[in-house]
Structures are given as C-alpha cells and as structure tokens.
Design an enzyme around this catalytic site. Sequence first.
Site, PDB file in Angstrom:
ATOM      1  N   ASP A   1       1.336   1.166  -0.529  1.00  0.00           N
ATOM      2  CA  ASP A   1       2.328   1.577   0.424  1.00  0.00           C
ATOM      3  C   ASP A   1       3.170   2.751   0.267  1.00  0.00           C
ATOM      4  OD1 ASP A   1       1.440  -0.961   1.908  1.00  0.00           O
ATOM      5  OD2 ASP A   1       2.941  -2.087   0.796  1.00  0.00           O
TER       6      ASP A   1
ATOM      7  N   LYS B   1       0.182   6.599   2.005  1.00  0.00           N
ATOM      8  CA  LYS B   1      -1.103   7.320   1.901  1.00  0.00           C
ATOM      9  C   LYS B   1      -1.586   7.510   3.334  1.00  0.00           C
ATOM     10  CE  LYS B   1      -2.809   3.751  -0.235  1.00  0.00           C
ATOM     11  NZ  LYS B   1      -1.465   3.017  -0.548  1.00  0.00           N
TER      12      LYS B   1
ATOM     13  N   GLY C   1      -3.006  -1.538   4.756  1.00  0.00           N
ATOM     14  CA  GLY C   1      -2.275  -1.467   6.045  1.00  0.00           C
ATOM     15  C   GLY C   1      -1.514   0.057   5.833  1.00  0.00           C
ATOM     16  N   HIS C   2      -2.275   1.005   6.702  1.00  0.00           N
ATOM     17  CA  HIS C   2      -1.952   2.356   6.601  1.00  0.00           C
ATOM     18  C   HIS C   2      -1.337   2.780   7.918  1.00  0.00           C
ATOM     19  CE1 HIS C   2      -5.185   3.091   3.044  1.00  0.00           C
ATOM     20  NE2 HIS C   2      -4.169   2.077   2.697  1.00  0.00           N
TER      21      HIS C   2
ATOM     22  N   GLN D   1      -4.310   0.495  -1.393  1.00  0.00           N
ATOM     23  CA  GLN D   1      -3.862  -0.024  -2.497  1.00  0.00           C
ATOM     24  C   GLN D   1      -3.113   0.927  -3.402  1.00  0.00           C
ATOM     25  OE1 GLN D   1      -6.903  -1.897  -1.844  1.00  0.00           O
ATOM     26  NE2 GLN D   1      -5.593  -2.742  -0.339  1.00  0.00           N
TER      27      GLN D   1
HETATM   28  P1  GDP Z   1       0.199   3.315   2.786  1.00  0.00           P
HETATM   29  O1  GDP Z   1      -0.363   1.949   2.717  1.00  0.00           O
HETATM   30  O2  GDP Z   1       0.392   3.931   1.635  1.00  0.00           O
HETATM   31  O3  GDP Z   1      -0.719   3.945   3.871  1.00  0.00           O
HETATM   32  O4  GDP Z   1       1.687   2.955   3.309  1.00  0.00           O
HETATM   33  P2  GDP Z   1       2.319   2.005   4.568  1.00  0.00           P
HETATM   34  O5  GDP Z   1       1.836   2.465   5.860  1.00  0.00           O
HETATM   35  O6  GDP Z   1       1.942   0.664   4.352  1.00  0.00           O
HETATM   36  O7  GDP Z   1       3.696   2.113   4.373  1.00  0.00           O
HETATM   37  C1  GDP Z   1       4.399   3.240   4.622  1.00  0.00           C
HETATM   38  C2  GDP Z   1       5.526   3.491   5.569  1.00  0.00           C
HETATM   39  O8  GDP Z   1       6.573   4.295   5.483  1.00  0.00           O
HETATM   40  C3  GDP Z   1       4.936   3.357   7.037  1.00  0.00           C
HETATM   41  O9  GDP Z   1       5.706   2.661   7.818  1.00  0.00           O
HETATM   42  C4  GDP Z   1       5.183   4.778   7.373  1.00  0.00           C
HETATM   43  O10 GDP Z   1       5.078   5.103   8.817  1.00  0.00           O
HETATM   44  C5  GDP Z   1       6.549   5.254   6.613  1.00  0.00           C
HETATM   45  N1  GDP Z   1       6.523   6.641   6.082  1.00  0.00           N
HETATM   46  C6  GDP Z   1       5.466   7.359   5.542  1.00  0.00           C
HETATM   47  N2  GDP Z   1       5.994   8.479   5.184  1.00  0.00           N
HETATM   48  C7  GDP Z   1       7.387   8.356   5.242  1.00  0.00           C
HETATM   49  C8  GDP Z   1       8.570   9.334   5.098  1.00  0.00           C
HETATM   50  O11 GDP Z   1       8.670  10.515   4.522  1.00  0.00           O
HETATM   51  N3  GDP Z   1       9.781   8.802   5.373  1.00  0.00           N
HETATM   52  C9  GDP Z   1       9.936   7.591   6.085  1.00  0.00           C
HETATM   53  N4  GDP Z   1      11.448   7.417   6.325  1.00  0.00           N
HETATM   54  N5  GDP Z   1       8.901   6.569   6.327  1.00  0.00           N
HETATM   55  C10 GDP Z   1       7.778   7.218   5.806  1.00  0.00           C
HETATM   56  P1  IMO Z   2      -2.028  -0.569   1.136  1.00  0.00           P
HETATM   57  O1  IMO Z   2      -3.485   0.154   1.055  1.00  0.00           O
HETATM   58  C1  IMO Z   2       0.414  -3.183  -1.095  1.00  0.00           C
HETATM   59  C2  IMO Z   2      -1.217  -6.564  -3.020  1.00  0.00           C
HETATM   60  C3  IMO Z   2      -0.908  -7.988  -2.329  1.00  0.00           C
HETATM   61  C4  IMO Z   2      -1.038  -8.861  -3.514  1.00  0.00           C
HETATM   62  C5  IMO Z   2      -2.104  -8.045  -4.523  1.00  0.00           C
HETATM   63  C6  IMO Z   2      -3.777  -8.898  -4.398  1.00  0.00           C
HETATM   64  O2  IMO Z   2      -1.613  -0.657   2.515  1.00  0.00           O
HETATM   65  O3  IMO Z   2      -1.254   0.398   0.178  1.00  0.00           O
HETATM   66  P2  IMO Z   2      -5.219  -8.973  -2.164  1.00  0.00           P
HETATM   67  O4  IMO Z   2      -5.063  -9.504  -0.888  1.00  0.00           O
HETATM   68  O5  IMO Z   2      -5.724  -7.672  -2.277  1.00  0.00           O
HETATM   69  O6  IMO Z   2      -6.143  -9.841  -2.981  1.00  0.00           O
HETATM   70  O7  IMO Z   2      -3.714  -9.173  -2.701  1.00  0.00           O
HETATM   71  O8  IMO Z   2      -2.438  -6.760  -3.761  1.00  0.00           O
HETATM   72  N1  IMO Z   2      -1.826  -5.835  -1.893  1.00  0.00           N
HETATM   73  C7  IMO Z   2      -1.222  -4.653  -1.422  1.00  0.00           C
HETATM   74  N2  IMO Z   2       0.422  -4.422  -1.742  1.00  0.00           N
HETATM   75  N3  IMO Z   2      -0.499  -2.254  -0.264  1.00  0.00           N
HETATM   76  C8  IMO Z   2      -1.467  -2.763  -0.136  1.00  0.00           C
HETATM   77  O9  IMO Z   2      -2.496  -1.960   0.447  1.00  0.00           O
HETATM   78  C9  IMO Z   2      -2.010  -3.884  -0.642  1.00  0.00           C
HETATM   79  N4  IMO Z   2      -3.241  -4.683  -0.738  1.00  0.00           N
HETATM   80  C10 IMO Z   2      -3.196  -5.614  -1.501  1.00  0.00           C
HETATM   81  O10 IMO Z   2       0.275  -8.058  -1.837  1.00  0.00           O
HETATM   82  O11 IMO Z   2       0.213  -8.778  -4.250  1.00  0.00           O
HETATM   83 MG    MG Z   3       0.330  -0.160   3.271  1.00  0.00          MG
END
Ligand code: GDP
Ligand code: IMO
Ligand code: MG
Length: 423
Positions: free
Chosen positions: A12, A15, A39-40, A223
């Site tokens: 998270d 990416k 979840g991206h 991840q």
């Molecule tokens: P990922 O799994 O690495 O793709 O990250 P996620 O999408 O799960 O979580 C990142 C969250 O932060 C998402 O809700 C994005 O829309 C948000 N986000 C990404 N870059 C920024 C930033 O620079 N500032 C803020 N405030 N939100 C951001």
């Molecule tokens: P993105 O790509 C954050 C965590 C789960 C749990 C552990 C194992 O959005 O960054 P799993 O279901 O993979 O066997 O769970 O890994 N986890 C993540 N945490 N971002 C993710 O993906 C994750 N995918 C799995 O919360 O702790």
């Molecule tokens: Mg994510």
Amino acid sequence: MVTVVIGTQWGDEGKGKIIDTLAGQHDIVARYQGGANAGHTVVYNNQKFVFHLVPSGILHRHVVGILGNGVVIDPASFFQELTELEKQGIDFSKRLFVAENAHITLPYHKILDQIEDEKRGSEKLGTTGRGIGTTYTDKYGRIGIRVSDFINESVFFNKLRIALGLKNYLFQKYYKESVFSVEKLADEYSRYRKRFQELAKDVSFYLNKAIDDGRKVLAEGAQGTFLDIDFGTYPFVTASNPVSGGACTGLGIGPKKITKVIGVAKAYTTRVGMGPFPTEIKDDLNEKLRTAGNEFGATTGRPRRCGWFDSVIVRYAAILNGIDELIITKLDVLSGLKTIKIGIRYVYNNQILEKYPLDTETFENVKVEYEEMKGWNENINRVSRYKELPELARKYIDRIEELVGTKITTVSVGSAREQIIYR
Ligand code: GDP
Ligand code: IMO
Ligand code: MG
C-alpha cells in the site's frame, strides 16, 4: 527495456498511482506475483479505480496489460473486476492477456485460507482471505490447476477431481465442513472458460519478443518487500516474492532484461494484518494519520496500522531489490505535524544492529532509535515544482535520501495522477 516497480515497506505504498503515472511512457504493464489480495488505487479525472488483478497501467489506452505466470488468478474475482472496470468505461479488447501457466484460485482455496487463519487463534496472520497462500501451496504441492488446464474442459474436470479428492477429505474429516461437488463446481466455472481461452497466452514468449522489438515494459509488483515470503517478517508475510527478483520468475524473463528498479515508499509506514511493526505509533497520532491518509485497506477495508518512516527497512529494501531510484508518496499527509520522527537505528539486547534482522524473533524485539525533525504547516496538495515545497518538507526528503542511500527522484502529494513532483 524493463522497469520493475516494487513496494519497499508492507504494501500500500501507492504503487498503483505510480504505475499509472509511469505507464504513459510504457507499452506493456505486467503483474508478476500475488493475486486478488492486492488493491492498487488510481485516481484519474476525479474517478477512482481499484485494481486487484488487472495491471494498474490499463487506463492508458495504448497499454497492454499482462498477468504473468507468477500471479494466482481467481476467475470469479477477475471477471467481476473486469465487469466493474468496463462499467467505468475501460475497454480491454485485445490488450489484456493472462499467462497460460498461471495458477487459478478456486472457492476451496478461499475457504481453506479463512479456516486455516482462524484455526491459528491468537497467532493468526490476518490474511486477506482471498485464497492466496492456499493456491500457492497447491502450486508447490503439484495439485494446482493452471489456466491452460482450466480452458480444456476434460483436463479441468480431471484435475479438479484429484484436487477435491484431497480437499474434501480435509473439509469432511478434519474441519467438519461441507464438501465440494466436482460436477457442480466444474459446471459453475464453465461460464468463465470462453473468456479465458481468448486471454490465455505464452506470456514469457510474448514479453521476450516485445522487449527485443524495443517495446517498453513495466513490471508491477504487488504487496511489498517485508511481505516477501523469503525476506519479509515470516510467517507474517504473503505467499509470493514481491521483491524485484520475482519479476524474472513471475514473467519468464531473464535477469539481464531488467534495466531499472524503482522503489516506492510512503512518507510514513503502514501495515495491514498482523505481524511486527517496530515504528508503529501507539498513541492518538496513529488514528490521526489513518484519517489524514485515508488508511483503510483497498481490498478488505480493514484499518491500516500507522507508524513513522523506518529508514532501516527501506535501506534494506534498497539493497535487496537493487533499487535505482526511490519515489516517496503521501508526503502531503504529514502536513501540519509539529514534529516528524524517522526511525534510524535498531537496538537489540543493548547492541546496535547494523541492518534489518531476518530473524522475526529479533525483529519483534528491537528498540527503535528515532531522529526528530520539525514539520511544516503548509498544505502541499497543489505544489507541482520541487522548489515550491516548504523548506522543511525538502529537508525531510533530503534526510530520507541520505538515510536510505538511494536517490529520490519523485515525490507524490495527492492521489490524483497530476499530483506528482519530479525533483
Ligand atoms: P498500493 O497497494 O501500493 O497501490 O497502494 P493503495 O492504492 O492500496 O494505497 C495507497 C492509497 O493512497 C490509495 O488510496 C491512493 O489513492 C492514495 N495515494 C497514493 N499516492 C498518494 C499521495 O501522494 N497522497 C495521498 N494523500 N494519497 C495518495
Ligand atoms: P498491495 O499490493 C498490504 C497482507 C495481509 C496479511 C498478509 C498475508 O495492495 O500493496 P495474504 O492474503 O496475502 O495471504 O495475506 O499480507 N497483504 C497486504 N498488505 N497490501 C497488500 O497488497 C497486501 N496483500 C496482502 O494483510 O497481513
Ligand atoms: Mg494496496
């Protein structure tokens, strides 16, 4: 040319947003590991898109999206995701492919994942419950089912019969759960067959040719480094290799094809699920950061645990992944804090550790030494030039760069595509 984008913390890091930004200058975006646990999030034109299996670069119409052999694909969630994205206006025709040798996740994987985690009791991992670990277990146990098996009706039926022979025994005799019928499951899943037949490809062959033809490939990690099965905080990890090396085995490309590795780090740290987290904030500020950064899981909606930037782990990630450049996201979330802390060193048994310890028992018991920096008050969401950032924000970036030992080229200050600053 192949650029790998990886998370340097516990996932998270943002990416998805970074992939979307970079995809404009690439031809192909390919996921190489993980599954629908990811979840991206991408925000474009005031619209929010959440990708679980579909590569995050797909909003660019010229981009071809690939799911590599290292990915585990749950047909039900994959086609639901496609339907939702199509409703949001995305056209996938002739530009989305899945590796024929990728493994598929079936309902029994998800149920087993949930039961197994539950049975761990107080030692539970807090998985996403998406059947990730159990699908990879079957892959290595050699009772997995691949896309190429799935698209052949009789092969699928036979493999399902073998797999369910084993799983149903567990469900019935051990977990006291209801069993799956081979016929019913095969029938239910037959609706996905035609679409998979259209999407299946020898992705390795396709990518190697594309690279030789000069097309630019982005490999999208899911991840993060410390959820890696080999290098993360085992057993509190995911079941794949998010590290950059995973891109080779997860896409079928040789290591010499990789030309660049980009690390993504959040300006602070979050973790969702269980497991050690040395810089976790234990007071009200945890919740404050969660609210300011909207830190709730994009897949499960669970609140993310929040903490200070940990330079020890990101420095290790830089070395382990061979990072060429670092991108810092969510710097805007730190606006308004009087002081900002950075974890700079671990102490264990009164001794300074020179690096992140691979032993989880040690990692759980480190004491973090912090450095405090003065925060800034200005809202930076609209800043587009690096020199327009408050001086204290720039100092924070400089210090992170120094501690991690990797050039920071880009800073993100909001979720939208245009909220990005090149240094
Ligand atoms: P990922 O799994 O690495 O793709 O990250 P996620 O999408 O799960 O979580 C990142 C969250 O932060 C998402 O809700 C994005 O829309 C948000 N986000 C990404 N870059 C920024 C930033 O620079 N500032 C803020 N405030 N939100 C951001
Ligand atoms: P993105 O790509 C954050 C965590 C789960 C749990 C552990 C194992 O959005 O960054 P799993 O279901 O993979 O066997 O769970 O890994 N986890 C993540 N945490 N971002 C993710 O993906 C994750 N995918 C799995 O919360 O702790
Ligand atoms: Mg994510």
